[in-house]
Motif scaffolding. Structure first.
Motif, PDB file in Angstrom:
ATOM      1  N   GLU A 180      64.511  83.149  46.278  1.00 40.46           N
ATOM      2  CA  GLU A 180      63.491  83.638  47.207  1.00 40.46           C
ATOM      3  C   GLU A 180      64.052  83.780  48.616  1.00 40.46           C
ATOM      4  O   GLU A 180      63.763  84.755  49.314  1.00 40.46           O
ATOM      5  N   LEU A 181      64.888  82.840  49.046  1.00 34.32           N
ATOM      6  CA  LEU A 181      65.518  82.951  50.365  1.00 34.32           C
ATOM      7  C   LEU A 181      66.430  84.163  50.413  1.00 34.32           C
ATOM      8  O   LEU A 181      66.410  84.929  51.384  1.00 34.32           O
ATOM      9  N   SER A 182      67.206  84.373  49.384  1.00 35.04           N
ATOM     10  CA  SER A 182      68.099  85.522  49.321  1.00 35.04           C
ATOM     11  C   SER A 182      67.300  86.827  49.380  1.00 35.04           C
ATOM     12  O   SER A 182      67.640  87.749  50.125  1.00 35.04           O
ATOM     13  N   ALA A 183      66.218  86.909  48.628  1.00 31.79           N
ATOM     14  CA  ALA A 183      65.371  88.113  48.631  1.00 31.79           C
ATOM     15  C   ALA A 183      64.712  88.316  49.993  1.00 31.79           C
ATOM     16  O   ALA A 183      64.577  89.451  50.460  1.00 31.79           O
ATOM     17  N   THR A 184      64.341  87.235  50.646  1.00 30.17           N
ATOM     18  CA  THR A 184      63.716  87.321  51.971  1.00 30.17           C
ATOM     19  C   THR A 184      64.694  87.873  52.995  1.00 30.17           C
ATOM     20  O   THR A 184      64.360  88.769  53.783  1.00 30.17           O
ATOM     21  N   VAL A 185      65.907  87.367  52.995  1.00 35.57           N
ATOM     22  CA  VAL A 185      66.914  87.844  53.952  1.00 35.57           C
ATOM     23  C   VAL A 185      67.250  89.309  53.667  1.00 35.57           C
ATOM     24  O   VAL A 185      67.360  90.115  54.603  1.00 35.57           O
ATOM     25  N   ARG A 186      67.396  89.677  52.405  1.00 34.92           N
ATOM     26  CA  ARG A 186      67.650  91.088  52.066  1.00 34.92           C
ATOM     27  C   ARG A 186      66.518  91.976  52.575  1.00 34.92           C
ATOM     28  O   ARG A 186      66.757  93.043  53.132  1.00 34.92           O
ATOM     29  N   ALA A 187      65.276  91.542  52.385  1.00 36.64           N
ATOM     30  CA  ALA A 187      64.126  92.321  52.828  1.00 36.64           C
ATOM     31  C   ALA A 187      64.096  92.470  54.349  1.00 36.64           C
ATOM     32  O   ALA A 187      63.761  93.532  54.865  1.00 36.64           O
ATOM     33  N   LEU A 188      64.482  91.427  55.049  1.00 36.74           N
ATOM     34  CA  LEU A 188      64.495  91.499  56.516  1.00 36.74           C
ATOM     35  C   LEU A 188      65.567  92.418  57.052  1.00 36.74           C
ATOM     36  O   LEU A 188      65.501  92.878  58.191  1.00 36.74           O
ATOM     37  N   HIS A 189      66.569  92.728  56.250  1.00 38.39           N
ATOM     38  CA  HIS A 189      67.635  93.631  56.662  1.00 38.39           C
ATOM     39  C   HIS A 189      67.378  95.075  56.239  1.00 38.39           C
ATOM     40  O   HIS A 189      68.201  95.948  56.470  1.00 38.39           O
ATOM     41  N   GLN A 190      66.230  95.337  55.623  1.00 36.88           N
ATOM     42  CA  GLN A 190      65.869  96.686  55.213  1.00 36.88           C
ATOM     43  C   GLN A 190      65.274  97.440  56.406  1.00 36.88           C
ATOM     44  O   GLN A 190      64.663  96.828  57.281  1.00 36.88           O
ATOM     45  N   PRO A 191      65.432  98.747  56.445  1.00 39.43           N
ATOM     46  CA  PRO A 191      64.829  99.529  57.528  1.00 39.43           C
ATOM     47  C   PRO A 191      63.305  99.404  57.509  1.00 39.43           C
ATOM     48  O   PRO A 191      62.700  99.285  56.444  1.00 39.43           O
ATOM     49  N   VAL A 192      62.731  99.432  58.686  1.00 37.98           N
ATOM     50  CA  VAL A 192      61.287  99.374  58.825  1.00 37.98           C
ATOM     51  C   VAL A 192      60.725 100.789  58.656  1.00 37.98           C
ATOM     52  O   VAL A 192      61.196 101.721  59.281  1.00 37.98           O
ATOM     53  N   VAL A 193      59.730 100.920  57.799  1.00 35.82           N
ATOM     54  CA  VAL A 193      59.085 102.210  57.579  1.00 35.82           C
ATOM     55  C   VAL A 193      57.767 102.196  58.336  1.00 35.82           C
ATOM     56  O   VAL A 193      56.901 101.357  58.083  1.00 35.82           O
ATOM     57  N   VAL A 194      57.634 103.120  59.272  1.00 34.88           N
ATOM     58  CA  VAL A 194      56.420 103.210  60.086  1.00 34.88           C
ATOM     59  C   VAL A 194      55.575 104.371  59.565  1.00 34.88           C
ATOM     60  O   VAL A 194      56.096 105.439  59.289  1.00 34.88           O
ATOM     61  N   GLY A 195      54.307 104.127  59.449  1.00 31.55           N
ATOM     62  CA  GLY A 195      53.419 105.181  58.956  1.00 31.55           C
ATOM     63  C   GLY A 195      53.456 105.251  57.457  1.00 31.55           C
ATOM     64  O   GLY A 195      53.147 104.299  56.772  1.00 31.55           O
ATOM     65  N   GLY A 196      53.876 106.338  56.921  1.00 26.31           N
ATOM     66  CA  GLY A 196      53.989 106.488  55.481  1.00 26.31           C
ATOM     67  C   GLY A 196      52.860 107.292  54.886  1.00 26.31           C
ATOM     68  O   GLY A 196      52.941 107.745  53.764  1.00 26.31           O
ATOM     69  N   GLY A 197      51.806 107.455  55.644  1.00 26.77           N
ATOM     70  CA  GLY A 197      50.694 108.277  55.164  1.00 26.77           C
ATOM     71  C   GLY A 197      50.070 107.734  53.900  1.00 26.77           C
ATOM     72  O   GLY A 197      50.494 106.768  53.314  1.00 26.77           O
ATOM     73  N   GLY A 198      49.061 108.363  53.443  1.00 27.52           N
ATOM     74  CA  GLY A 198      48.486 107.903  52.213  1.00 27.52           C
ATOM     75  C   GLY A 198      47.150 108.339  51.964  1.00 27.52           C
ATOM     76  O   GLY A 198      46.378 109.047  51.956  1.00 27.52           O
TER      77      GLY A 198
END
Length: 94
Positions: free
Chosen positions: A76-94
């Protein structure tokens, strides 16, 4: 307390941290020790009698980033750190 400071430097991507400290971890890296820290285990709502015998009180799979997060704090810590290093997606519509 130094372990907690390392968590914040890594998770927040602090520029004061060395580049190697900001690399995305694997489950076999130094994050395994950090994942055993009482603070991390409390954040995951882990209960149980010691390392290797813990399980989260949270039963919703949406709470965890790793499929094994409810029973594997290092994953879970590894997945959390990986997620924090992902680009932030703003908006996205829907």
């Amino acid at each position: 307390m130094p372990a907690l400071l390392l968590v914040f430097l890594v998770l927040l991507g602090c520029p004061l941290a060395s580049r190697s400290a900001l690399e995305v971890p694997s489950a076999t890296s130094g994050y395994v020790e950090l994942s055993r820290d009482a603070t991390w285990l409390r954040l995951l709502h882990y209960q149980g009698g010691g390392i290797g015998n813990t399980r989260s009180a949270i039963h919703s799979p949406e709470f965890f980033l790793d499929p094994q997060g409810s029973t594997d704090a290092a994953a879970e810590l590894s997945a959390t750190v990986r997620a924090l290093h992902q680009p932030v997606v703003v908006g996205g519509g829907g």
